[in-house]
Design an enzyme around this catalytic site. Structure first.
Site, short mmCIF file in Angstrom:
data_model
loop_
_atom_site.label_atom_id
_atom_site.label_comp_id
_atom_site.label_asym_id
_atom_site.label_seq_id
_atom_site.Cartn_x
_atom_site.Cartn_y
_atom_site.Cartn_z
N LEU A 118 0.52 -8.91 2.23
CA LEU A 118 0.35 -7.47 2.39
C LEU A 118 -1.13 -7.18 2.57
O LEU A 118 -1.99 -7.90 2.05
CB LEU A 118 0.85 -6.71 1.15
CG LEU A 118 2.35 -6.67 0.89
CD1 LEU A 118 2.64 -5.90 -0.39
CD2 LEU A 118 3.10 -6.05 2.06
N ASP A 119 -1.44 -6.09 3.30
CA ASP A 119 -2.82 -5.67 3.45
C ASP A 119 -3.39 -5.25 2.10
O ASP A 119 -2.64 -4.94 1.17
CB ASP A 119 -2.92 -4.47 4.41
CG ASP A 119 -2.38 -4.79 5.79
OD1 ASP A 119 -2.39 -5.98 6.16
OD2 ASP A 119 -1.98 -3.85 6.50
N GLY A 120 -4.70 -5.20 2.01
CA GLY A 120 -5.34 -4.86 0.76
C GLY A 120 -4.94 -3.49 0.22
O GLY A 120 -4.79 -3.31 -0.99
N HIS A 173 -0.65 -6.12 10.69
CA HIS A 173 -0.65 -4.67 10.47
C HIS A 173 0.51 -3.99 11.19
O HIS A 173 0.37 -2.88 11.72
CB HIS A 173 -1.96 -4.05 10.95
CG HIS A 173 -3.17 -4.45 10.16
ND1 HIS A 173 -3.15 -4.68 8.80
CD2 HIS A 173 -4.45 -4.66 10.55
CE1 HIS A 173 -4.37 -5.00 8.38
NE2 HIS A 173 -5.17 -5.02 9.42
#
Length: 231
Positions: free
Chosen positions: A100-102, A183
């Site tokens: 997962l993205d930050g 993303h």
């Protein structure tokens, strides 16, 4: 098994390092400090290192409720990693099955079983992931059909796989995808002229995020949850 080999296996250290922690009186067996590396360890022995119980285990599988601001890698120069949230021996042996993205929160699966995680991340295996999303602008019903038909992402030659969009409110929805492009969810909404303000993963395959887990908390997966990815 000799105690030094047991320590090497459970802690992921060298035999020399095992000898040092024994010399420094950091290991207890059945409640007593042990310095002998040749002590035989059996299944009924209780071994502790710095007060932490050590066990010979098979593959490990965890779910984590990822907070915002943590990254899904072992090393990052600017942000803390999800692995610092794990109070387990040798978290560096684990990897994330589907990053997962930050700034994205929610369900993260961690394991040391490469074949198992391949069933989750490989494009050959269709694994659904469901996200709760909040967007900047009101959602239109037409987005449901657009996502179902696949959208064109900037820099990509092919359309995304069909995705399911369930509109929950003016600016909130659930989206289910079966791939994991860079993303992807954010880019999909950008492709239809909207912007993701918040993103939270609720489900991977048949495994749903445990509602009792607070951000930063984790638990082991059940046998049923583990097996669900091998069907």
């Amino acid at each position: 098994m000799r105690l030094d080999k047991f320590l090497c296996t459970t802690l992921g250290i060298t035999r020399r390092e095992a000898g040092k922690i024994l010399k420094d009186k950091m290991v207890e067996v059945n409640g007593e400090i042990v310095k002998s590396s040749s002590l035989k360890i059996t299944d009924d022995c209780d071994v502790e290192f710095n007060g932490r119980s050590l066990k010979l285990t098979g593959p490990q599988y965890y779910m984590l409720n990822k907070p915002s601001g943590f990254v899904c890698s072992h090393i990052d120069d600017f942000n803390p990693t999800v692995f610092v949230l794990l109070d387990i021996v040798s978290p560096e042996k684990l990897h994330v099955a589907g990053r997962l993205d930050g700034d994205t929160t929610g369900l993260v699966l961690l394991t040391d079983d490469g074949q198992w995680s391949h069933r989750i991340t490989s494009p050959r295996h269709v694994c659904e992931k469901t996200y709760y999303v909040e967007v900047a602008d009101p959602l239109e019903e037409s987005a449901i059909e657009l996502f179902a038909n696949g959208v064109e992402l900037r820099g990509e030659k092919e359309l995304t796989r069909p995705a399911k969009l369930e509109i929950l409110g003016e600016r909130e929805a659930l989206i289910t995808i079966t791939e994991g492009k860079y993303h992807q969810v954010k880019r999909m909404f950008a492709a239809i002229g909207n912007k993701v303000e918040a993103l939270h993963r609720e489900r991977i395959g048949a495994v749903e995020l445990d509602e009792e887990l607070e951000p930063g908390e984790y638990r082991e997966l059940t046998a049923e949850e583990i097996a669900s990815f091998m069907k």
